[in-house]
Design an enzyme around this catalytic site. Structure first.
Site, mmCIF file in Angstrom:
data_model
loop_
_atom_site.group_PDB
_atom_site.id
_atom_site.type_symbol
_atom_site.label_atom_id
_atom_site.label_comp_id
_atom_site.label_asym_id
_atom_site.label_seq_id
_atom_site.Cartn_x
_atom_site.Cartn_y
_atom_site.Cartn_z
ATOM 1 N N SER A 148 0.867 -1.188 0.000
ATOM 2 C CA SER A 148 0.000 0.000 0.000
ATOM 3 C C SER A 148 0.893 1.224 0.000
ATOM 4 O O SER A 148 2.059 1.136 0.406
ATOM 5 C CB SER A 148 -0.849 0.008 1.279
ATOM 6 O OG SER A 148 -1.490 1.249 1.450
ATOM 7 N N TYR A 161 -2.152 -0.488 10.445
ATOM 8 C CA TYR A 161 -2.075 -0.813 9.022
ATOM 9 C C TYR A 161 -0.734 -0.354 8.445
ATOM 10 O O TYR A 161 -0.037 -1.127 7.770
ATOM 11 C CB TYR A 161 -3.245 -0.129 8.301
ATOM 12 C CG TYR A 161 -3.394 -0.462 6.842
ATOM 13 C CD1 TYR A 161 -3.920 -1.691 6.438
ATOM 14 C CD2 TYR A 161 -3.052 0.456 5.857
ATOM 15 C CE1 TYR A 161 -4.086 -1.989 5.085
ATOM 16 C CE2 TYR A 161 -3.216 0.167 4.512
ATOM 17 C CZ TYR A 161 -3.732 -1.058 4.133
ATOM 18 O OH TYR A 161 -3.903 -1.352 2.799
HETATM 19 N N1 LIG Z 1 -8.889 -0.998 -0.914
HETATM 20 C C1 LIG Z 1 -7.878 -0.137 -0.972
HETATM 21 O O1 LIG Z 1 -8.081 1.095 -1.109
HETATM 22 C C2 LIG Z 1 -6.438 -0.624 -0.887
HETATM 23 C C3 LIG Z 1 -5.403 0.288 -1.147
HETATM 24 C C4 LIG Z 1 -4.072 -0.159 -1.090
HETATM 25 C C5 LIG Z 1 -3.790 -1.472 -0.771
HETATM 26 N N2 LIG Z 1 -4.821 -2.346 -0.519
HETATM 27 C C6 LIG Z 1 -4.468 -3.721 -0.177
HETATM 28 O O2 LIG Z 1 -5.038 -4.587 -1.135
HETATM 29 C C7 LIG Z 1 -5.321 -5.849 -0.541
HETATM 30 C C8 LIG Z 1 -6.762 -6.257 -0.831
HETATM 31 O O3 LIG Z 1 -7.611 -5.241 -0.344
HETATM 32 P P1 LIG Z 1 -9.166 -5.164 -0.705
HETATM 33 O O4 LIG Z 1 -9.540 -3.717 -0.610
HETATM 34 O O5 LIG Z 1 -9.443 -5.924 -1.934
HETATM 35 O O6 LIG Z 1 -9.762 -5.899 0.603
HETATM 36 P P2 LIG Z 1 -11.120 -6.730 0.812
HETATM 37 O O7 LIG Z 1 -11.430 -6.624 2.281
HETATM 38 O O8 LIG Z 1 -12.174 -6.326 -0.168
HETATM 39 O O9 LIG Z 1 -10.673 -8.226 0.476
HETATM 40 C C9 LIG Z 1 -9.735 -8.888 1.266
HETATM 41 C C10 LIG Z 1 -9.956 -10.380 1.156
HETATM 42 O O10 LIG Z 1 -9.000 -11.011 2.015
HETATM 43 C C11 LIG Z 1 -9.639 -12.017 2.756
HETATM 44 N N3 LIG Z 1 -8.930 -12.220 4.017
HETATM 45 C C12 LIG Z 1 -8.895 -11.395 5.083
HETATM 46 N N4 LIG Z 1 -8.192 -11.948 6.081
HETATM 47 C C13 LIG Z 1 -7.773 -13.155 5.633
HETATM 48 C C14 LIG Z 1 -7.019 -14.212 6.207
HETATM 49 N N5 LIG Z 1 -6.565 -14.132 7.473
HETATM 50 N N6 LIG Z 1 -6.765 -15.309 5.465
HETATM 51 C C15 LIG Z 1 -7.237 -15.416 4.206
HETATM 52 N N7 LIG Z 1 -7.972 -14.451 3.611
HETATM 53 C C16 LIG Z 1 -8.238 -13.336 4.321
HETATM 54 C C17 LIG Z 1 -11.062 -11.523 2.971
HETATM 55 O O11 LIG Z 1 -11.949 -12.602 3.263
HETATM 56 C C18 LIG Z 1 -11.358 -10.831 1.636
HETATM 57 O O12 LIG Z 1 -11.936 -11.716 0.712
HETATM 58 C C19 LIG Z 1 -4.996 -5.703 0.948
HETATM 59 O O13 LIG Z 1 -3.712 -6.216 1.232
HETATM 60 C C20 LIG Z 1 -5.017 -4.208 1.148
HETATM 61 O O14 LIG Z 1 -4.209 -3.799 2.237
HETATM 62 C C21 LIG Z 1 -6.137 -1.966 -0.577
#
Ligand SMILES: NC(=O)c1ccc[n+]([C@@H]2O[C@H](COP(=O)([O-])OP(=O)(O)OC[C@H]3O[C@@H](n4cnc5c(N)ncnc54)[C@H](O)[C@@H]3O)[C@@H](O)[C@H]2O)c1
Length: 267
Positions: A148, A161
């Protein structure tokens, strides 16, 4: 037959964590579109099974849905073994599963703070450990962590985070050093705010709107205004970077944390 135009990853096997929804699902789609067989791993068993079936149907590749918790080493080990049993190997691992819990430091529940580090950092270590276990004997592999922009700069009232994501960059660099001799490249991608993702749409806009007395549209615009290229990060932006890092064109790139954030972070 795959509907993918490029087939850049034909005969490759990829495993993506946190792929039942959101970015992980979009990255699984892109890998399948490029011709890879994909193992989708998530905590949510029903959803990940359904997602795997949809990806197979849409792109005509073989997929596998795996229920596992990235913080539980045994379940991760079993998932990797199942993927190897099904596909013969794993060439590409995308460590995407992550959670976000924010809060004022004076009120932050320590167990919740530690949980964020457990999933985002320890979970990445466990996934990378088992990726290395199956990749080392083959003498090749690609590990990509979805990090991120909060892995590069502090994040307001979001200390757990940011700490977990900063740690992920240290882990990425260290594993890149350790695994280079096995021809395994380890890189991170640091996306900006995915303003159309469930995290924002279902939760953050409302929270920030209440906190700052603004409308959801005003909050969204505020976040767009922080970006030099004046838009939110899209799943495709991250998928493009991921595909590049997976392919031979990136064969001299390891230990990097690539910002995909419209210029919001420049280090
Ligand atoms: N959404 C944003 O704005 C953003 C920005 C930068 C980085 N990210 C990163 O992108 C990645 C995905 O984010 P997202 O927004 O798609 O999140 P999301 O919450 O929509 O999806 C995350 C998925 O991970 C699964 N998960 C959570 N804990 C878990 C575990 N212990 N074991 C297995 N699966 C698990 C959840 O069930 C879910 O399906 C993350 O690492 C997040 O930090 C997101």
């Amino acid at each position: 037959m795959s509907s993918g135009a490029s087939e850049q990853l034909a005969n490759k096997v990829a495993l993506v964590t946190g792929s039942a929804q959101g970015l992980g699902r979009a990255l699984s789609d892109r890998l399948a579109q490029a011709g890879a067989q994909v193992a989708l791993l998530d905590l949510k068993e029903q959803e990940v099974t359904a997602a795997a079936a949809e990806v197979a149907e849409q792109y005509g590749v073989d997929t596998l849905g795996l229920a596992a918790d990235v913080t539980d080493e045994e379940s991760v080990a079993r998932a990797f073994d199942a993927a190897v049993e099904r596909f013969g190997r794993v060439d590409i691992v995308v460590s995407n599963a992550g959670i976000l819990i924010s809060g004022d430091i004076t009120e932050f529940d320590v167990a919740k703070w530690a949980k964020v580090v457990e999933v985002n950092l320890v979970g990445y270590m466990i996934v990378a450990k088992h990726a290395a276990r199956v990749m080392i004997p083959r003498g090749s592999g690609v590990i990509i962590q979805i990090n991120s922009k909060s892995g590069k700069t502090g994040s307001y009232k979001n200390s757990a985070y940011a700490a977990s994501k900063f740690g992920g960059i240290g882990l990425t660099q260290s594993l890149a050093l350790e695994l280079a001799e096995y021809n395994i490249r380890v890189n991170a991608i640091c996306p900006g705010n995915l303003l159309d993702s469930p995290l924002w749409v279902d939760s953050l806009y409302k929270q920030y709107a209440e906190r700052w007395g603004k409308t959801v549209d005003q909050v969204r615009q505020m976040y767009i205004d922080k970006v030099p290229l004046k838009r939110g990060c899209a799943y495709d932006d991250v998928a493009d970077a991921m595909l590049f890092l997976c392919c031979d064109g990136a064969s001299y790139i390891t230990g990097q944390a690539l910002n995909v954030d419209g210029g919001q972070t420049m280090h």
